[in-house]
Design a protein around this motif. Structure first.
Motif, PDB file in Angstrom:
ATOM      1  N   ARG A   1     -59.353  36.324  59.449  1.00 34.93           N
ATOM      2  CA  ARG A   1     -59.997  36.276  58.133  1.00 34.93           C
ATOM      3  C   ARG A   1     -59.836  37.584  57.369  1.00 34.93           C
ATOM      4  NH1 ARG A   1     -64.072  35.856  61.883  1.00 34.93           N
ATOM      5  NH2 ARG A   1     -65.361  37.722  62.071  1.00 34.93           N
ATOM      6  N   LEU A   2     -59.759  38.713  58.073  1.00 34.45           N
ATOM      7  CA  LEU A   2     -59.538  39.988  57.388  1.00 34.45           C
ATOM      8  C   LEU A   2     -58.129  40.060  56.813  1.00 34.45           C
ATOM      9  CD1 LEU A   2     -61.358  42.417  59.826  1.00 34.45           C
ATOM     10  CD2 LEU A   2     -62.008  41.909  57.472  1.00 34.45           C
ATOM     11  N   VAL A   3     -57.152  39.615  57.574  1.00 34.14           N
ATOM     12  CA  VAL A   3     -55.765  39.603  57.089  1.00 34.14           C
ATOM     13  C   VAL A   3     -55.646  38.659  55.897  1.00 34.14           C
ATOM     14  CG1 VAL A   3     -53.371  39.012  57.667  1.00 34.14           C
ATOM     15  CG2 VAL A   3     -54.798  40.217  59.337  1.00 34.14           C
ATOM     16  N   TRP A   4     -56.190  37.442  56.034  1.00 34.11           N
ATOM     17  CA  TRP A   4     -56.094  36.461  54.956  1.00 34.11           C
ATOM     18  C   TRP A   4     -56.822  36.926  53.695  1.00 34.11           C
ATOM     19  CZ3 TRP A   4     -57.583  32.342  59.018  1.00 34.11           C
ATOM     20  CH2 TRP A   4     -56.437  31.913  59.691  1.00 34.11           C
ATOM     21  N   ALA A   5     -57.979  37.571  53.859  1.00 33.44           N
ATOM     22  CA  ALA A   5     -58.737  38.049  52.695  1.00 33.44           C
ATOM     23  C   ALA A   5     -57.960  39.125  51.946  1.00 33.44           C
ATOM     24  CB  ALA A   5     -60.099  38.575  53.137  1.00 33.44           C
ATOM     25  N   VAL A   6     -57.417  40.085  52.671  1.00 31.18           N
ATOM     26  CA  VAL A   6     -56.645  41.159  52.026  1.00 31.18           C
ATOM     27  C   VAL A   6     -55.440  40.574  51.300  1.00 31.18           C
ATOM     28  CG1 VAL A   6     -55.214  43.201  52.430  1.00 31.18           C
ATOM     29  CG2 VAL A   6     -57.429  42.996  53.557  1.00 31.18           C
ATOM     30  N   GLU A   7     -54.749  39.650  51.926  1.00 32.32           N
ATOM     31  CA  GLU A   7     -53.565  39.057  51.304  1.00 32.32           C
ATOM     32  C   GLU A   7     -53.953  38.201  50.092  1.00 32.32           C
ATOM     33  OE1 GLU A   7     -50.158  38.224  53.379  1.00 32.32           O
ATOM     34  OE2 GLU A   7     -50.398  40.256  54.139  1.00 32.32           O
ATOM     35  N   ALA A   8     -55.107  37.551  50.140  1.00 32.90           N
ATOM     36  CA  ALA A   8     -55.545  36.720  49.015  1.00 32.90           C
ATOM     37  C   ALA A   8     -55.905  37.563  47.798  1.00 32.90           C
ATOM     38  CB  ALA A   8     -56.743  35.861  49.431  1.00 32.90           C
ATOM     39  N   VAL A   9     -56.542  38.698  48.033  1.00 38.37           N
ATOM     40  CA  VAL A   9     -56.978  39.548  46.917  1.00 38.37           C
ATOM     41  C   VAL A   9     -55.871  40.485  46.458  1.00 38.37           C
ATOM     42  CG1 VAL A   9     -58.601  41.364  46.229  1.00 38.37           C
ATOM     43  CG2 VAL A   9     -59.415  39.393  47.531  1.00 38.37           C
ATOM     44  N   ARG A  10     -55.170  41.099  47.387  1.00 40.81           N
ATOM     45  CA  ARG A  10     -54.168  42.117  47.037  1.00 40.81           C
ATOM     46  C   ARG A  10     -52.737  41.603  46.959  1.00 40.81           C
ATOM     47  NH1 ARG A  10     -57.343  45.288  44.618  1.00 40.81           N
ATOM     48  NH2 ARG A  10     -58.624  46.653  45.875  1.00 40.81           N
TER      49      ARG A  10
ATOM     50  N   LEU B   1     -49.434  39.008  48.870  1.00 43.98           N
ATOM     51  CA  LEU B   1     -48.674  38.811  50.103  1.00 43.98           C
ATOM     52  C   LEU B   1     -48.066  40.133  50.571  1.00 43.98           C
ATOM     53  CD1 LEU B   1     -47.765  36.599  52.049  1.00 43.98           C
ATOM     54  CD2 LEU B   1     -45.731  36.325  50.665  1.00 43.98           C
ATOM     55  N   GLY B   2     -48.274  40.459  51.819  1.00 45.17           N
ATOM     56  CA  GLY B   2     -47.738  41.696  52.379  1.00 45.17           C
ATOM     57  C   GLY B   2     -48.685  42.881  52.307  1.00 45.17           C
ATOM     58  N   ALA B   3     -49.806  42.725  51.613  1.00 41.71           N
ATOM     59  CA  ALA B   3     -50.729  43.846  51.433  1.00 41.71           C
ATOM     60  C   ALA B   3     -51.399  44.278  52.734  1.00 41.71           C
ATOM     61  CB  ALA B   3     -51.787  43.498  50.395  1.00 41.71           C
ATOM     62  N   ALA B   4     -51.729  43.332  53.595  1.00 43.98           N
ATOM     63  CA  ALA B   4     -52.386  43.682  54.863  1.00 43.98           C
ATOM     64  C   ALA B   4     -51.446  44.506  55.742  1.00 43.98           C
ATOM     65  CB  ALA B   4     -52.841  42.415  55.588  1.00 43.98           C
ATOM     66  N   LEU B   5     -50.209  44.100  55.821  1.00 46.30           N
ATOM     67  CA  LEU B   5     -49.236  44.863  56.597  1.00 46.30           C
ATOM     68  C   LEU B   5     -49.024  46.245  55.976  1.00 46.30           C
ATOM     69  CD1 LEU B   5     -47.210  45.105  58.913  1.00 46.30           C
ATOM     70  CD2 LEU B   5     -45.513  44.018  57.427  1.00 46.30           C
ATOM     71  N   ALA B   6     -48.947  46.310  54.664  1.00 42.12           N
ATOM     72  CA  ALA B   6     -48.761  47.595  53.987  1.00 42.12           C
ATOM     73  C   ALA B   6     -49.928  48.543  54.275  1.00 42.12           C
ATOM     74  CB  ALA B   6     -48.611  47.381  52.481  1.00 42.12           C
ATOM     75  N   LEU B   7     -51.161  48.013  54.293  1.00 40.15           N
ATOM     76  CA  LEU B   7     -52.324  48.843  54.626  1.00 40.15           C
ATOM     77  C   LEU B   7     -52.227  49.405  56.040  1.00 40.15           C
ATOM     78  CD1 LEU B   7     -55.445  46.936  53.246  1.00 40.15           C
ATOM     79  CD2 LEU B   7     -54.753  49.266  52.709  1.00 40.15           C
ATOM     80  N   LEU B   8     -51.907  48.530  56.983  1.00 41.38           N
ATOM     81  CA  LEU B   8     -51.783  48.996  58.366  1.00 41.38           C
ATOM     82  C   LEU B   8     -50.665  50.019  58.509  1.00 41.38           C
ATOM     83  CD1 LEU B   8     -52.365  45.738  60.416  1.00 41.38           C
ATOM     84  CD2 LEU B   8     -53.890  47.692  60.191  1.00 41.38           C
ATOM     85  N   CYS B   9     -49.548  49.773  57.848  1.00 39.84           N
ATOM     86  CA  CYS B   9     -48.430  50.727  57.907  1.00 39.84           C
ATOM     87  C   CYS B   9     -48.828  52.087  57.348  1.00 39.84           C
ATOM     88  CB  CYS B   9     -47.219  50.175  57.152  1.00 39.84           C
ATOM     89  SG  CYS B   9     -46.386  48.843  58.019  1.00 39.84           S
ATOM     90  N   GLU B  10     -49.590  52.062  56.257  1.00 43.88           N
ATOM     91  CA  GLU B  10     -50.017  53.318  55.635  1.00 43.88           C
ATOM     92  C   GLU B  10     -50.984  54.092  56.535  1.00 43.88           C
ATOM     93  OE1 GLU B  10     -52.616  54.853  51.799  1.00 43.88           O
ATOM     94  OE2 GLU B  10     -51.884  52.788  51.836  1.00 43.88           O
ATOM     95  N   TYR B  11     -52.011  53.432  57.013  1.00 44.75           N
ATOM     96  CA  TYR B  11     -53.042  54.117  57.789  1.00 44.75           C
ATOM     97  C   TYR B  11     -52.624  54.453  59.211  1.00 44.75           C
ATOM     98  CZ  TYR B  11     -56.412  53.566  54.072  1.00 44.75           C
ATOM     99  OH  TYR B  11     -57.059  53.659  52.873  1.00 44.75           O
TER     100      TYR B  11
END
Length: 136
Positions: A31-40, A42-52
């Protein structure tokens, strides 16, 4: 687990000769991955993890329909030499580490950003996170 990159997320395929070894590490709740991708987007959740986590561009998400969860697919360098991933404890701690990153992102969303979500999966994820009321 050592795997090779596949399109269907088949985690049982072993490394044939000549291909780069990839390692699957379990992630935070879907649900955290899906929420981030829904708001930000497609690919935003992976980009966040890559950054941090300071991941290389080879990092990828793999969804396993068998376990109904996401895995972070890492190359050998990220898996064993990246201090943010943690070479020894990555499998046991990554679900917790990877939860903190999208939780922080979610805490900074405005109501207008959340209201813009229209896809069913995103709405369900936001509802499960308590960010929107369930449809009546």
């Amino acid at each position: 687990m050592k795997t090779t990159r596949t399109n269907d997320g088949n985690r049982d395929e072993r490394e044939p000769s000549g291909q780069v070894a990839l390692y699957d590490v379990p992630l935070c709740p879907n649900r955290l991955v899906w929420a981030v991708e829904a708001v930000r987007g497609l690919g935003a959740a992976l980009a966040l993890l890559c950054e941090y986590l300071h991941l290389r561009t080879t990092a990828n998400f793999v969804f396993s329909s068998y376990t109904d969860c996401f895995f972070l697919q890492l190359d050998e360098i990220d898996r064993f030499q990246n201090r943010c991933v943690g070479p020894l404890e990555a499998v046991s701690l990554m679900p917790f580490k990877s939860s903190e990153i999208p939780k922080y992102e979610v805490s900074n969303w405005t109501p207008s950003e959340i209201a813009g979500v229209e896809d069913t999966l995103g709405i369900r994820a936001l509802t499960e996170l308590g960010l929107i009321s369930p449809a009546t």
